[in-house]
Design an enzyme around this catalytic site. Structure first.
Site, short mmCIF file in Angstrom:
data_model
loop_
_atom_site.label_atom_id
_atom_site.label_comp_id
_atom_site.label_asym_id
_atom_site.label_seq_id
_atom_site.Cartn_x
_atom_site.Cartn_y
_atom_site.Cartn_z
CG ASP C 8 32.21 47.31 48.34
OD1 ASP C 8 30.81 48.00 48.52
OD2 ASP C 8 32.26 46.09 48.51
CD GLU C 39 35.57 43.97 51.14
OE1 GLU C 39 35.63 42.78 51.08
OE2 GLU C 39 34.70 43.61 48.99
CG ASN C 40 37.00 46.43 47.63
OD1 ASN C 40 36.03 46.48 47.87
ND2 ASN C 40 37.40 45.41 47.84
CG ASN C 67 35.16 39.62 50.19
OD1 ASN C 67 34.74 39.96 50.33
ND2 ASN C 67 35.36 38.67 48.94
CG HIS C 68 38.88 42.23 49.56
ND1 HIS C 68 39.83 40.89 48.94
CD2 HIS C 68 37.82 42.32 48.62
CE1 HIS C 68 39.58 40.50 47.45
NE2 HIS C 68 38.21 41.12 47.65
CG HIS C 150 30.67 42.54 52.41
ND1 HIS C 150 31.20 43.48 52.09
CD2 HIS C 150 31.93 41.12 51.43
CE1 HIS C 150 32.62 43.09 50.82
NE2 HIS C 150 32.13 41.79 50.53
CG HIS C 175 30.41 40.68 48.28
ND1 HIS C 175 31.86 40.86 47.83
CD2 HIS C 175 30.54 39.63 46.68
CE1 HIS C 175 33.10 40.04 46.92
NE2 HIS C 175 31.78 38.89 46.92
CG HIS C 177 32.59 46.18 43.64
ND1 HIS C 177 33.92 46.23 43.78
CD2 HIS C 177 32.48 45.95 44.78
CE1 HIS C 177 34.41 46.27 44.94
NE2 HIS C 177 33.50 45.21 46.00
FE LIG Z 1 33.73 41.51 49.02
FE LIG Z 2 34.15 44.65 47.56
#
Ligand SMILES: [Fe+2]
Ligand SMILES: [Fe+2]
Ligand SMILES: [Fe+2]
Ligand SMILES: [Fe+2]
Ligand SMILES: [Fe+2]
Ligand SMILES: [Fe+2]
Ligand SMILES: [Fe+2]
Ligand SMILES: [Fe+2]
Lengths: 264, 264, 264, 264
Positions: C8, C39-40, C67-68, C150, C175, C177
């Site tokens: 991520d 995603e981030n 999820n992001h 994830h 996810h 991190h």
């Molecule tokens: Fe996530």
């Molecule tokens: Fe993430």
């Protein structure tokens, strides 16, 4: 003592419903005190000082809050200096505002406590222990104690009712926005209902636009929630207590609809 | 069509309450069908074939379940061969039993669907999509459709009501064990209530011993939960539907107490 | 086949770290494919088409999400037409974009699957069943399959590793991190690690400003989270697979720090 | 001061691994103190007095616990009188046992604190505030402080590292059973790692039988979990601290496998 408590007021539809219904409710019930939960008054998310002031103007004596207490930034300063507005008492030490207050009028006084559950909600301090500490702090001569327990799970709310039976005059739930049909006076004299229900659009979901809520459940995608503008329903509870003992003697559910004007 | 639906029956107190109250309810409402939620019938956790059989003997036509469906092992085999017992339809493919059934009596037929929510509950398949698929599968001529939506969150339950408005005759919630005071007929003809409430001890918490539940909330230590043995209350809902259209025409809450014998 | 997967990427610090480190990593590992979780990438929340394009420019072959995925609105349209960007496959049917893709280069091809866990995360479709369906859909001759799972819970991630052992070339978690120290090749030939870790400020919490995160935990009040601007660390994984069988033959963790320039 | 901390020991496989590996680890690291997390020592669920005693016999100086502390009933009495066993300090007041202890040997003394996170775990008292109170209570001259933060979320654990940086000698996570690859000494001298990982079967899921865990994820039905009997892996961390200042000077991950006898 006669007390009117009205549940989570959602957005402008909810505020209008409150404004229009309060004169009727005051006339019908002649309450000594009127308390409302205002955590969703500002478009469903929090409350502003202006909205709070209008509530006081209409005759509200005290505003309780919940998990949405802090959604509007202006409230952080306001709540410090306004003894008629309380937020859940079990936020950590140092949180702005207070978790209970004592309101006085016409020679009567009522302690109002706001406390938040932890099941399916963020991890605050233990509500069962916190409410014990508050009740111990209250002056012994103060008999009438009203608790707004803002919580999700029916188990936690009913447990709080039993926890305080005989020690509070009334334990009344908020947060789920749906009135429950279990109003009762517990064996040791505490009036109890799991949730008083909300005030706002009855055409939405918990007062918010239903298309957005359904979209969220169906898609799991980010969705913006707005307060719904449909016709309102208003829910609350009317409670009578014995001033000398603080025991509840009556509890009645209030449920009113805009379109039926079924004022009971 | 006249339907009686009675909520989560908890333990032996709940079973006794059902047995004693059913004759009165049958006489008063002359229902075409009686459906009950049985997920807590065996000491609060699951249901056994013996208990199910006694329910059928007393006049129950169909048993719905929920997250406690599988607490008693005997049910895994039993549910495969018993069309009068259904478990939430949105368990994964391959789960024993069925998620809906069609019950017939006196020339009438009713589809009964059981579905479970996911908010604050384990991650099953999407209930909103699953119920769509089931309704599409049902014969077109079958008009009367009853849905027991076993779910925790009021938002998810109300959303399901709107989701099915005009497509099901009734959407009725279970699982929280507390009856809600929001029974209504939605604009397109679906009878709705967020939760019908439970049958069992009213002196406990959701039918279980209150000292244990309180101990859990206060200590966060492991606690053994047993069904409470106090006096009972019984909750359900009475619904009338138009046979030709499947539209609901009436919904009434049932709330009865052992000690008051307030059979109304 | 040699594959570089980088976890991520958080905010501009993470993007800069990627840009600066990729030339070195390409030279060292000469990967056939480079995949990153994006995603981030946009200030910690989602990704924009512009950022995605810059990643492709730097040599990234495929971007996975989580999820992001949907935090930036521009992505809804973009993802429909960009086969090199995938989002978790177990979002409901009808969700924009795709859950897996096949990337080809230099005569090699790799299937990349993105799937999301449900423990402590929103209720999507079953990841274990969904990934089965995808693998069945893939052409039989396609042997090299990479899965970015994830997910939050270590139990769900390890279970996915066992679930796919022998059917995917690699199952790699994202996810949390934080890189885990459990890289392995499972008995039937699937490379596995619970989490590859992130790219971004190592002076924050998961790449976000640590004062805000600490304030959240301490106060439970609303807090605005911004990507941190401290020195970076970069985490990923290097995997070798046998092209003919798709079996993994090597997995190595990558961990690099800005200040140590400890490039290995 | 040299400290060996070994993560969650799961079942008999984990206990055997500990017994067999400790002599080697003692010889290699000559630790002043050995601390282990024992919450899963008894078949994955809790710990018994007998198991604890065997750990002390093998040279363990202190046992920390977690959310599984109370799974074996015998522990309730035992923990009251055993200063070498601690449970998370942020259980409510009145919980049996203690949340921290001071262990002494060879003229050295070490405070060991056990604390539990709340994200995705039950709602205990605030771990960030509780640990502050404990550190304030400790004698000023006691410089070496070890914290086992038993928590699920990486964000909460990293935040705790920053929270205590410069105030504890080491903050080490447990509970996820997977070792993380982020061991570091924070700027003010606190050794930190998000999770040390477990001791037990590496062929299961977190030390439990993998078929049962997979069945749970696939079916959502009740499943009985047993400790797995596969070959073990052992995870821990070796930390050196300066006795005068309490600052950490070294942190090294331990990861050992039964079959590779890769003793480092
Ligand atoms: Fe996530
Ligand atoms: Fe993430
Ligand atoms: Fe509310
Ligand atoms: Fe609320
Ligand atoms: Fe139930
Ligand atoms: Fe249930
Ligand atoms: Fe553990
Ligand atoms: Fe644990």
């Amino acid at each position: 003592m006669k007390l009117l408590f009205i549940g989570d007021i959602v957005g402008s539809v909810g505020r209008d419903a409150l404004k229009k219904t309060l004169p009727y409710l005051k006339q019908k019930y002649t309450p000594d005190f009127i308390v409302v939960n205002g955590e969703n008054a500002a478009a469903g998310k929090g409350i502003t000082p202006e909205i709070a002031k209008s509530f006081y103007d209409w005759g509200v004596d005290c505003i309780t809050l919940g998990n949405h207490s802090w959604d509007k930034k202006e409230i952080f300063d306001y709540i410090e200096d306004e003894p008629r507005m309380i937020r859940p008492a079990n936020f950590p030490e140092g949180t702005p505002g207070r978790g209970y207050t004592i309101i006085k009028k016409g020679g009567k006084e009522l302690a109002v406590i706001n406390i938040q559950g932890r099941t399916f909600l963020p991890p605050l301090d233990c509500p069962f222990q916190k409410v014990n500490h508050i009740i111990e702090e209250l002056p012994l001569k103060l008999k009438c104690i009203f608790v707004d327990f803002h919580a999700e799970a029916t188990s936690e709310k009913i447990a709080m009712g039993w926890h305080l039976d005989g020690r509070a005059s009334a334990v009344v739930g908020t947060h789920t926005h749906v009135q429950t049909h279990d109003e009762t006076i517990l064996p040791s004299g505490t009036a109890y209902v799991t949730d008083v229900g909300m005030v706002g659009s009855k055409e939405g979901v918990l007062g918010m636009e239903r298309t957005a809520v359904l979209r969220k459940f169906m898609t799991q995608l980010p969705v913006r929630f707005n307060a719904d503008t449909g016709k309102w329903h208003l829910h609350g509870v009317y409670i009578e207590m014995d001033d000398a003992s603080g025991k509840a003697t009556k509890i009645r559910l209030l449920r009113h609809y805009e379109d039926e004007v079924r004022f009971d």
